[in-house]
Design a protein around this motif. Structure first.
Motif, PDB file in Angstrom:
ATOM      1  N   LEU A 167      11.959  -8.300 -26.803  1.00  0.00           N
ATOM      2  CA  LEU A 167      12.535  -8.631 -25.485  1.00  0.00           C
ATOM      3  C   LEU A 167      11.759  -7.954 -24.359  1.00  0.00           C
ATOM      4  N   ASN A 168      11.332  -6.708 -24.584  1.00  0.00           N
ATOM      5  CA  ASN A 168      10.537  -5.999 -23.568  1.00  0.00           C
ATOM      6  C   ASN A 168       9.192  -6.687 -23.334  1.00  0.00           C
ATOM      7  N   LYS A 169       8.523  -7.081 -24.443  1.00  0.00           N
ATOM      8  CA  LYS A 169       7.214  -7.742 -24.340  1.00  0.00           C
ATOM      9  C   LYS A 169       7.363  -9.123 -23.693  1.00  0.00           C
ATOM     10  N   LYS A 170       8.442  -9.820 -24.032  1.00  0.00           N
ATOM     11  CA  LYS A 170       8.714 -11.126 -23.421  1.00  0.00           C
ATOM     12  C   LYS A 170       8.895 -10.967 -21.909  1.00  0.00           C
ATOM     13  N   GLY A 171       9.700  -9.985 -21.515  1.00  0.00           N
ATOM     14  CA  GLY A 171       9.937  -9.741 -20.091  1.00  0.00           C
ATOM     15  C   GLY A 171       8.656  -9.410 -19.342  1.00  0.00           C
ATOM     16  N   LYS A 172       7.824  -8.572 -19.973  1.00  0.00           N
ATOM     17  CA  LYS A 172       6.547  -8.184 -19.354  1.00  0.00           C
ATOM     18  C   LYS A 172       5.619  -9.393 -19.228  1.00  0.00           C
ATOM     19  N   ALA A 173       5.563 -10.223 -20.301  1.00  0.00           N
ATOM     20  CA  ALA A 173       4.705 -11.416 -20.274  1.00  0.00           C
ATOM     21  C   ALA A 173       5.137 -12.363 -19.163  1.00  0.00           C
ATOM     22  N   ILE A 174       6.440 -12.606 -19.066  1.00  0.00           N
ATOM     23  CA  ILE A 174       6.949 -13.520 -18.034  1.00  0.00           C
ATOM     24  C   ILE A 174       6.663 -12.969 -16.644  1.00  0.00           C
ATOM     25  N   GLN A 175       6.848 -11.657 -16.484  1.00  0.00           N
ATOM     26  CA  GLN A 175       6.584 -11.032 -15.181  1.00  0.00           C
ATOM     27  C   GLN A 175       5.116 -11.214 -14.770  1.00  0.00           C
ATOM     28  N   LEU A 176       4.199 -10.971 -15.705  1.00  0.00           N
ATOM     29  CA  LEU A 176       2.768 -11.089 -15.399  1.00  0.00           C
ATOM     30  C   LEU A 176       2.363 -12.541 -15.156  1.00  0.00           C
ATOM     31  N   LEU A 177       2.884 -13.466 -15.961  1.00  0.00           N
ATOM     32  CA  LEU A 177       2.571 -14.883 -15.769  1.00  0.00           C
ATOM     33  C   LEU A 177       3.141 -15.388 -14.449  1.00  0.00           C
ATOM     34  N   ARG A 178       4.360 -14.955 -14.160  1.00  0.00           N
ATOM     35  CA  ARG A 178       5.006 -15.362 -12.912  1.00  0.00           C
ATOM     36  C   ARG A 178       4.172 -14.918 -11.704  1.00  0.00           C
ATOM     37  N   LYS A 179       3.687 -13.678 -11.761  1.00  0.00           N
ATOM     38  CA  LYS A 179       2.860 -13.135 -10.673  1.00  0.00           C
ATOM     39  C   LYS A 179       1.567 -13.944 -10.537  1.00  0.00           C
ATOM     40  N   PRO A 221      -2.316  -7.871 -25.538  1.00  0.00           N
ATOM     41  CA  PRO A 221      -2.266  -8.645 -26.795  1.00  0.00           C
ATOM     42  C   PRO A 221      -0.870  -8.874 -27.373  1.00  0.00           C
ATOM     43  N   GLN A 222      -0.035  -7.827 -27.415  1.00  0.00           N
ATOM     44  CA  GLN A 222       1.290  -8.010 -28.014  1.00  0.00           C
ATOM     45  C   GLN A 222       2.199  -8.863 -27.133  1.00  0.00           C
ATOM     46  N   CYS A 223       2.056  -8.749 -25.825  1.00  0.00           N
ATOM     47  CA  CYS A 223       2.819  -9.610 -24.906  1.00  0.00           C
ATOM     48  C   CYS A 223       2.435 -11.070 -25.126  1.00  0.00           C
ATOM     49  N   LYS A 276       3.733 -16.495 -27.171  1.00  0.00           N
ATOM     50  CA  LYS A 276       3.362 -17.680 -27.959  1.00  0.00           C
ATOM     51  C   LYS A 276       4.410 -17.982 -29.023  1.00  0.00           C
ATOM     52  N   LEU A 277       4.895 -16.939 -29.687  1.00  0.00           N
ATOM     53  CA  LEU A 277       5.894 -17.149 -30.746  1.00  0.00           C
ATOM     54  C   LEU A 277       7.201 -17.697 -30.177  1.00  0.00           C
ATOM     55  N   ALA A 306      10.747 -13.583 -34.349  1.00  0.00           N
ATOM     56  CA  ALA A 306       9.509 -13.014 -33.796  1.00  0.00           C
ATOM     57  C   ALA A 306       9.387 -11.541 -34.167  1.00  0.00           C
ATOM     58  N   ALA A 307      10.507 -10.806 -34.094  1.00  0.00           N
ATOM     59  CA  ALA A 307      10.503  -9.383 -34.453  1.00  0.00           C
ATOM     60  C   ALA A 307      10.100  -9.200 -35.915  1.00  0.00           C
ATOM     61  N   LEU A 308      10.665 -10.044 -36.774  1.00  0.00           N
ATOM     62  CA  LEU A 308      10.353  -9.977 -38.197  1.00  0.00           C
ATOM     63  C   LEU A 308       8.874 -10.284 -38.459  1.00  0.00           C
ATOM     64  N   GLN A 309       8.370 -11.329 -37.805  1.00  0.00           N
ATOM     65  CA  GLN A 309       6.976 -11.728 -38.019  1.00  0.00           C
ATOM     66  C   GLN A 309       5.995 -10.665 -37.533  1.00  0.00           C
ATOM     67  N   LEU A 310       6.325 -10.021 -36.408  1.00  0.00           N
ATOM     68  CA  LEU A 310       5.422  -9.015 -35.837  1.00  0.00           C
ATOM     69  C   LEU A 310       5.711  -7.602 -36.338  1.00  0.00           C
ATOM     70  N   ASN A 311       6.797  -7.483 -37.138  1.00  0.00           N
ATOM     71  CA  ASN A 311       7.187  -6.192 -37.683  1.00  0.00           C
ATOM     72  C   ASN A 311       7.471  -5.172 -36.571  1.00  0.00           C
ATOM     73  N   ILE A 312       8.218  -5.636 -35.550  1.00  0.00           N
ATOM     74  CA  ILE A 312       8.649  -4.765 -34.452  1.00  0.00           C
ATOM     75  C   ILE A 312      10.136  -5.000 -34.216  1.00  0.00           C
ATOM     76  N   SER A 313      10.751  -4.167 -33.409  1.00  0.00           N
ATOM     77  CA  SER A 313      12.191  -4.312 -33.157  1.00  0.00           C
ATOM     78  C   SER A 313      12.458  -5.470 -32.192  1.00  0.00           C
TER      79      SER A 313
END
Length: 197
Positions: free
Chosen positions: A164-176, A133-135, A140-141, A152-159
């Motif tokens: 950047l970690n979630k973005k990297g993970k999302a791209i990795q999974l989508l790429r696969k 879900p967070q990825c 999307k953002l 995006a960090a401000l909107q989701l209240n995360i660092s």
């Protein structure tokens, strides 16, 4: 992926007004057609309404079709024509008028590139729904709403590091997922800004 025998079976059942076959065709084409129509109209609700109307037209002519390819062609053409009609009614806007002129000058059948883009977009949205879900939210953002990492960090209240970690993970999974489908170059074209794909 639908095999030739599956395709023949679906068409035969569809022609006999089988509800399950009709639903299967709807599931195959609805999302790509919505992306296609929205790409012309830039209005999601109107695009979805037009696609539903195209399906209703298809149901009235169900006995005329022998292949899924014929159904696909009919749906895209009906959707495109309905979009042009809608833009004609809205031609008080200069942009809409320019859009009509452009579309009217094109070939009668929809451009294959537009159809492929719509279908890749539909596949992308399906794969995004399979992400953690967070990825999915971060992706999307950043790529659809075009927010910066800080926004995006401000909107989701995360660092920003987590973004950047979630973005990297999302791209990795989508790429696969798209690599397995043999659609990776198309994914990179659609996402555009995702240079790291």
């Amino acid at each position: 992926m639908i095999t030739a025998s599956d395709s023949h079976d679906i068409i035969e059942k569809f022609r006999r007004q089988d509800a399950a076959a009709t639903r299967q065709l709807y599931d195959i084409f609805y999302r790509p057609l919505c992306y296609y129509a929205e790409g012309i109209l830039h209005q999601r609700q109107e695009a979805e309404d037009i696609v539903v109307e195209s399906f209703l037209k298809l149901l009235k002519k169900r006995e005329d079709f022998q292949t899924i390819g014929e159904i696909r062609s009919f749906l895209y053409t009906a959707t495109r024509n309905a979009c042009i009609d809608y833009l004609r009614k809205q031609k008080r806007h200069e942009r809409s008028h320019d859009e009509i002129v452009y579309l009217s000058e094109q070939a009668v059948s929809p451009d294959d590139t537009d159809i492929i883009n719509a279908e890749v977009l539909a596949a992308l949205y399906r794969e995004i729904e399979n992400l953690p879900p967070q990825c999915a939210e971060v992706f999307k953002l950043l790529f659809f709403q075009r927010l910066t990492t800080d926004q995006a960090a401000l909107q989701l209240n995360i660092s920003t590091k987590t973004v950047l970690n979630k973005k990297g993970k999302a791209i990795q999974l989508l790429r696969k997922a798209f690599l397995q489908r043999g659609m990776l170059p198309l994914l990179a074209t659609i996402v555009g800004a995702a240079g790291s794909l």
